[in-house]
Design a protein around this motif. Structure first.
Motif, mmCIF file in Angstrom:
data_model
loop_
_atom_site.group_PDB
_atom_site.id
_atom_site.type_symbol
_atom_site.label_atom_id
_atom_site.label_comp_id
_atom_site.label_asym_id
_atom_site.label_seq_id
_atom_site.Cartn_x
_atom_site.Cartn_y
_atom_site.Cartn_z
ATOM 1 N N HIS A 268 34.446 53.993 -83.030
ATOM 2 C CA HIS A 268 34.637 55.025 -82.425
ATOM 3 C C HIS A 268 34.438 56.415 -83.002
ATOM 4 O O HIS A 268 34.427 57.682 -82.307
ATOM 5 N N ASP A 269 33.697 56.357 -84.036
ATOM 6 C CA ASP A 269 33.381 57.468 -84.892
ATOM 7 C C ASP A 269 31.836 57.949 -84.196
ATOM 8 O O ASP A 269 31.340 59.182 -84.316
ATOM 9 N N GLU A 270 31.308 57.108 -83.508
ATOM 10 C CA GLU A 270 30.055 57.286 -82.672
ATOM 11 C C GLU A 270 30.033 57.573 -81.309
ATOM 12 O O GLU A 270 30.938 56.885 -80.855
ATOM 13 N N VAL A 271 29.226 58.320 -80.791
ATOM 14 C CA VAL A 271 29.219 58.548 -79.316
ATOM 15 C C VAL A 271 28.520 57.355 -78.675
ATOM 16 O O VAL A 271 27.436 57.173 -78.898
ATOM 17 N N GLY A 297 35.717 57.381 -76.470
ATOM 18 C CA GLY A 297 35.002 58.454 -76.394
ATOM 19 C C GLY A 297 33.507 58.316 -75.831
ATOM 20 O O GLY A 297 32.801 59.042 -76.285
ATOM 21 N N GLY A 298 33.514 57.610 -74.908
ATOM 22 C CA GLY A 298 32.337 56.979 -74.368
ATOM 23 C C GLY A 298 31.548 58.310 -73.467
ATOM 24 O O GLY A 298 32.123 58.980 -72.948
ATOM 25 N N ARG A 299 30.130 58.399 -73.771
ATOM 26 C CA ARG A 299 29.502 59.120 -72.660
ATOM 27 C C ARG A 299 29.090 58.404 -71.454
ATOM 28 O O ARG A 299 28.158 57.630 -71.571
ATOM 29 N N ASN A 300 29.892 58.831 -70.321
ATOM 30 C CA ASN A 300 29.706 58.101 -69.231
ATOM 31 C C ASN A 300 28.401 58.622 -68.635
ATOM 32 O O ASN A 300 28.463 59.856 -68.031
ATOM 33 N N ILE A 301 27.341 57.908 -68.205
ATOM 34 C CA ILE A 301 26.275 58.441 -67.672
ATOM 35 C C ILE A 301 26.194 58.026 -66.127
ATOM 36 O O ILE A 301 26.006 56.923 -65.719
ATOM 37 N N LEU A 302 26.630 59.220 -65.357
ATOM 38 C CA LEU A 302 26.665 58.860 -64.030
ATOM 39 C C LEU A 302 25.476 58.697 -63.297
ATOM 40 O O LEU A 302 24.578 59.451 -63.079
#
Length: 578
Positions: A268-271, A297-302
């Motif tokens: 969880h410390d990484e994006v 804390g994910g980066r959701n690529i839409l």
């Protein structure tokens, strides 16, 4: 119920519980809890969980559209502002608010804003016709709607006779900064000609509405776990669409089940980049992407249009991602794109498939091209949606991958197969798959009779799917009961036929259906899109004879040049072919 019968029911339930715990310890990855009850009890609402995650990861990029990223903290603030605006125009707790947009930055903002206001989200497929949209608006009693301008004309045609009082029209670039946002919206309207002319009296523009909204103060809504969070419509391909009432507890449970299965293995410390190809109005994407990966804390690529494989690759060309969710047809489409096949997949660790049966040939090619295992899962709208999923062990990827099953039931979930006579089927015996767990819907909106047919007094939901429980605890799907073909008294399942036909190297797409036959009752027909003109019906039938028993072999073959008809998320419409 007599004391004796009540005692026997209680004893049977306790025996089931003890068996499930022993089963879990034997078959599941160490560290996965058997139940999520204690964790579930901590939460009262979906927006409460979203706010906790967003504050934890407030500075991280949470949502990305066409290269523009918004942080979790920004979206949290914007969602609360939108919720305050809804309250200011009279939206009350329990009111229904429809969302009719593709994947874009406005979607999570609007969705969580509706929930912060205490209202109910009604997700709408933006590709609906006016007739389909009007049915859903009237059936749900929606009093407000947020609609992308590309689909505003459909709303104009459907609005009469509904209870919709407030309309908010948005454009794709509305939450993008400065000139980029203006340029993106102008491109859609004037260059690509994707915005038909429309007239919606009294409609609010998203940008103007949000300027006012940011000056308002949200009044906290007293939301309970048993309150409805979503009216998620289903069944539209086979009849009149019904609204599945998914409570806050349902969505929270399925989110926690998915997080226990997958996210505890992610740093969880990484994006963590995750590709959101399926539309967020679809329950799989809503829970698996919008809710589950938020916990890391994910980066959701839409991705707004996943069916345009070349554009998907263009969007992803500079993105790094460790996860992807989708379904069989989307993966098959990407594999045909040379640029996608040649990209760097060194970050990709996990691909989760759902929404429809995954074909072995697609799963094997996906792993060969990407180097990442494709894990299949199973669920349905009525279960928020995940019921089963394949093993996920990122430290031991060799134990993962496609094995022809949809995996094991997720925590706190019971799965059994029911015979036609109502008794429970045994191991390796097919029957209607039934599921019981905290993710099972409250029922169908305003349809108590349909609810009673689907959910038993004991809480078992009948899925309409035929499945088999294997001795190793994994569930193998056979097919939909309604799609079953009856040949001379034998049950033939289209999925099995399609898997065999799809394994032929010259087959691009296939669907199997039953056609009436005066002697056999029905015959098996396959509709095929081929990769080469050299493929003949004789070659295909010979191929099927090698892998299928005689009564399952197709008797009719139809070749088509055009792609097979599909739903907005890529499922082949067998009903249309029939």
């Amino acid at each position: 119920m007599s004391g004796a019968s009540a005692a026997s029911v209680a004893a049977a339930a306790e025996a089931d519980r003890l068996w499930a715990e022993r089963f879990w310890a034997k078959h599941y990855r160490p560290g996965v809890p058997a139940r999520i009850d204690d964790e579930l009890a901590r939460w009262t609402s979906v927006q409460q969980m979203f706010e906790a995650d967003s504050r934890r990861f407030s500075e991280r990029p949470g949502y990305v559209s066409l290269g523009t990223a918004l942080t979790y903290g920004r979206v949290l603030n914007e969602a609360k502002a939108f919720g305050a605006w809804l309250q200011s125009v009279g939206i009350r707790p329990g009111d229904r608010v429809a969302l009719m947009m593709p994947n874009c930055l406005q979607y999570p903002t609007a969705l969580f804003g509706v929930l912060f206001a205490g209202a109910v989200v009604v997700n709408v497929n933006p590709l609906y016709t006016a007739r389909e949209l009007q049915h859903q608006l009237k059936d749900s009693g929606a009093v407000a709607i947020v609609v992308m301008d590309m689909f505003a004309r459909t709303l104009e045609q459907a609005r009469e006779g509904t209870e919709v009082r407030h309309v908010i029209v948005t454009a794709m670039g509305d939450m993008m900064p400065g000139l980029k946002g203006v340029a993106v919206s102008a491109m859609m309207r004037h260059v690509q000609k994707l915005v038909p002319a429309y007239r919606l009296a009294g409609a609010h523009r998203w940008t103007a509405m949000m300027r006012r909204a940011r000056r308002l103060t949200l009044r906290p809504a007293a939301t309970r776990p048993e309150d409805i969070a979503f009216l998620q419509y289903t069944g539209g391909t086979s009849g009149v669409a019904k609204g599945a009432m998914l409570t806050h507890r349902n969505i929270l449970a399925n989110t926690l089940q998915g997080r226990a299965w997958v996210l505890d293995q992610i740093d969880h410390d990484e994006v963590v980049g995750n590709v959101t190809m399926l539309p967020l109005y679809h329950i799989f994407s809503l829970t698996a992407n919008l809710m589950m990966f938020t916990g890391a804390g994910g980066r959701n690529i839409l991705i707004a249009n996943p069916r345009d494989a070349k554009r998907v690759e263009w969007i992803l060309r500079k993105e790094r991602f460790v996860g992807m969710t989708g379904l069989n047809t989307l993966f098959a489409s990407l594999l045909k794109t040379e640029a996608f096949r040649n990209r760097d997949f060194s970050d990709l660790k996990l691909t989760i498939a759902g929404g429809m049966a995954t074909q072995k040939a697609v799963a094997e090619e996906w792993e060969a091209v990407t180097g990442a295992p494709l894990v299949d899962g199973y669920g349905l709208t009525e279960t928020s949606p995940v019921v089963c999923i394949g093993r996920v062990d990122l430290d031991h990827p060799e134990t993962m991958g496609f094995d022809g099953t949809v995996g094991l039931p997720v925590p706190s979930t019971e799965v059994r197969m029911r015979r036609d006579n109502g008794t429970w089927a045994g191991i390796d015996e097919p029957g209607e798959l039934c599921v019981r767990g905290p993710q099972v819907m409250l029922g169908y909106w305003k349809r108590p009779d349909e609810t009673a047919k689907t959910i038993s007094p004991e809480g078992w939901l009948a899925t309409g799917d035929v499945g088999v429980m294997q001795a190793n605890g994994r569930v193998r799907l056979v097919d939909r009961i309604k799609d079953m073909i009856l040949v001379s008294g034998f049950n033939v399942y289209p999925g099995e036929i399609e898997a065999v036909v799809a394994s032929h190297p010259l087959v691009e797409q296939v669907a199997a259906v039953g056609v009436p036959d005066p002697v056999q009752g029905e015959r098996v027909k396959i509709v095929v899109v081929s990769r080469s003109a050299t493929l003949t019906s004789e070659l295909l039938i010979a191929h099927c004879r090698e892998h299928l028993t005689a009564y399952k072999v197709p008797r009719l073959v139809e070749f088509r040049d055009d792609p097979l008809p599909k739903t907005a998320v890529g499922k082949v419409l067998r009903r249309d072919l029939r």
